[in-house]
Design a protein around this motif. Sequence first.
Motif, PDB file in Angstrom:
ATOM      1  N   GLY A  18      24.935   5.662  31.955  1.00 41.08           N
ATOM      2  CA  GLY A  18      24.809   5.867  30.518  1.00 41.08           C
ATOM      3  C   GLY A  18      26.111   6.095  29.790  1.00 41.08           C
ATOM      4  N   GLY A  19      27.234   6.197  30.505  1.00 39.46           N
ATOM      5  CA  GLY A  19      28.500   6.426  29.815  1.00 39.46           C
ATOM      6  C   GLY A  19      29.585   6.910  30.749  1.00 39.46           C
ATOM      7  N   SER A  20      30.556   7.616  30.185  1.00 39.52           N
ATOM      8  CA  SER A  20      31.668   8.156  30.960  1.00 39.52           C
ATOM      9  C   SER A  20      31.966   9.566  30.487  1.00 39.52           C
ATOM     10  N   VAL A  21      32.402  10.426  31.410  1.00 38.79           N
ATOM     11  CA  VAL A  21      32.839  11.765  31.045  1.00 38.79           C
ATOM     12  C   VAL A  21      34.339  11.862  31.280  1.00 38.79           C
ATOM     13  N   ALA A  22      35.018  12.545  30.357  1.00 39.42           N
ATOM     14  CA  ALA A  22      36.471  12.663  30.396  1.00 39.42           C
ATOM     15  C   ALA A  22      36.886  13.932  31.135  1.00 39.42           C
ATOM     16  N   TYR A  23      38.043  13.846  31.792  1.00 41.35           N
ATOM     17  CA  TYR A  23      38.609  15.034  32.426  1.00 41.35           C
ATOM     18  C   TYR A  23      40.115  14.879  32.512  1.00 41.35           C
ATOM     19  N   GLU A  24      40.791  15.989  32.752  1.00 47.75           N
ATOM     20  CA  GLU A  24      42.221  15.998  32.971  1.00 47.75           C
ATOM     21  C   GLU A  24      42.512  16.843  34.195  1.00 47.75           C
ATOM     22  N   ARG A  68      29.248  15.785  28.109  1.00 52.08           N
ATOM     23  CA  ARG A  68      28.762  14.520  27.556  1.00 52.08           C
ATOM     24  C   ARG A  68      28.794  14.574  26.024  1.00 52.08           C
ATOM     25  N   GLY A  69      29.350  13.533  25.421  1.00 50.89           N
ATOM     26  CA  GLY A  69      29.390  13.461  23.965  1.00 50.89           C
ATOM     27  C   GLY A  69      30.447  14.313  23.313  1.00 50.89           C
ATOM     28  N   HIS A  70      31.197  15.082  24.087  1.00 52.49           N
ATOM     29  CA  HIS A  70      32.201  16.000  23.571  1.00 52.49           C
ATOM     30  C   HIS A  70      33.600  15.517  23.951  1.00 52.49           C
ATOM     31  N   GLY A  71      34.603  15.977  23.190  1.00 55.89           N
ATOM     32  CA  GLY A  71      35.981  15.646  23.520  1.00 55.89           C
ATOM     33  C   GLY A  71      36.187  14.151  23.588  1.00 55.89           C
ATOM     34  N   ASP A  72      36.632  13.674  24.763  1.00 52.13           N
ATOM     35  CA  ASP A  72      36.872  12.247  24.967  1.00 52.13           C
ATOM     36  C   ASP A  72      35.777  11.569  25.790  1.00 52.13           C
ATOM     37  N   SER A  73      34.697  12.292  26.088  1.00 47.01           N
ATOM     38  CA  SER A  73      33.563  11.669  26.768  1.00 47.01           C
ATOM     39  C   SER A  73      32.806  10.769  25.798  1.00 47.01           C
ATOM     40  N   THR A  74      32.055   9.831  26.335  1.00 51.68           N
ATOM     41  CA  THR A  74      31.319   8.897  25.480  1.00 51.68           C
ATOM     42  C   THR A  74      30.018   9.528  24.981  1.00 51.68           C
ATOM     43  N   THR A  75      29.388   8.849  24.025  1.00 59.26           N
ATOM     44  CA  THR A  75      28.273   9.450  23.287  1.00 59.26           C
ATOM     45  C   THR A  75      26.932   8.745  23.495  1.00 59.26           C
ATOM     46  N   GLY A  76      26.849   7.813  24.426  1.00 54.32           N
ATOM     47  CA  GLY A  76      25.623   7.023  24.532  1.00 54.32           C
ATOM     48  C   GLY A  76      24.617   7.511  25.548  1.00 54.32           C
ATOM     49  N   PHE A  77      24.734   8.739  26.007  1.00 63.36           N
ATOM     50  CA  PHE A  77      23.821   9.255  27.025  1.00 63.36           C
ATOM     51  C   PHE A  77      22.437   9.539  26.440  1.00 63.36           C
ATOM     52  N   ASP A  78      21.442   9.492  27.307  1.00 61.54           N
ATOM     53  CA  ASP A  78      20.077   9.846  26.890  1.00 61.54           C
ATOM     54  C   ASP A  78      19.807  11.340  27.045  1.00 61.54           C
ATOM     55  N   ASP A  79      20.475  11.980  27.996  1.00 56.34           N
ATOM     56  CA  ASP A  79      20.204  13.377  28.338  1.00 56.34           C
ATOM     57  C   ASP A  79      21.493  14.174  28.231  1.00 56.34           C
TER      58      ASP A  79
END
Length: 278
Positions: A18-24, A68-79
């Motif tokens: 459903g998308g990607s999550v960002a991390y550093e 999910r949906g926060h910071g640099d993560s993507t926003t297209g997740f369902d949950d």
Amino acid sequence: MEISQSGSLPVRLLSRPGGSVAYEMHGERNEGPLAVCVPGMASSRSSFRFLAPALAERGYRVAVLDLRGHGDSTTGFDDYGDSAGGSDLIALIEHLGGGRALLVGNSMGAAISTWVAAERPELVAALVLIGPFLRDSGGAPTRLAIRLLSLRPWGPAVLGGYLEKLYAGRTPLGHDGHMAAVRTALRSKERYRAIAKTLVTSHSEVEQRLDEVTAPSLVLMGALDPDWPDPAREAAWIGERIGSELMMVPDAGHYPQEQRPDLVAAAILAFTAGSTRG
């Protein structure tokens, strides 16, 4: 303990259904154990700008995740709930080599970390829970009130104001820049839609699994945290449920890792010192 603010680090994306999550990563070349920091709802990796480098200086490999949906993560997740965030955290730990990690979660990030400790105990060395929400109770707004708050067009402004009040006590270094980024995210239609879905998360799925949590844990609760009518009582309840060590952080609200990073870093290092927890 002297604490410095982290600089700019490369943003990495972990592919998820459903998308990607960002991390550093901080201290990526360190040979010590893995620590993963998980921020709270409507916040971002920047909330660990002091704590992550402090842990890296002590030898940890530190990953800091965006929800999910926060910071640099993507926003297209369902949950956007706790178990969904927990699945991302599990995937990140495994992506970074697996093994037993120190999980440091703030607010909803604490709930996500606790869910992982119940779901995959072999991946968790210890839990540090900062301003944790592990149940649907306390002084936080009701889910109905949150839904009303999240309605556009006034929702982003109201939520931004509410988040600002959660910094009761000391104003952290870099606060204006951090909050400016938070407010910018709230003004994005797609990102705000994702954040609004996160707002209505129920933490009941975490509370139902607290008896499964066996990892050693430390609760750090801001003494002035306005999310609770009695922060000390909520911290004590968590301590009783999962056998946590407790520390009330003075002059701090809901974000002790930003407001009192000196005390928080020292408490975490003392908690993990001389053991295999971290």
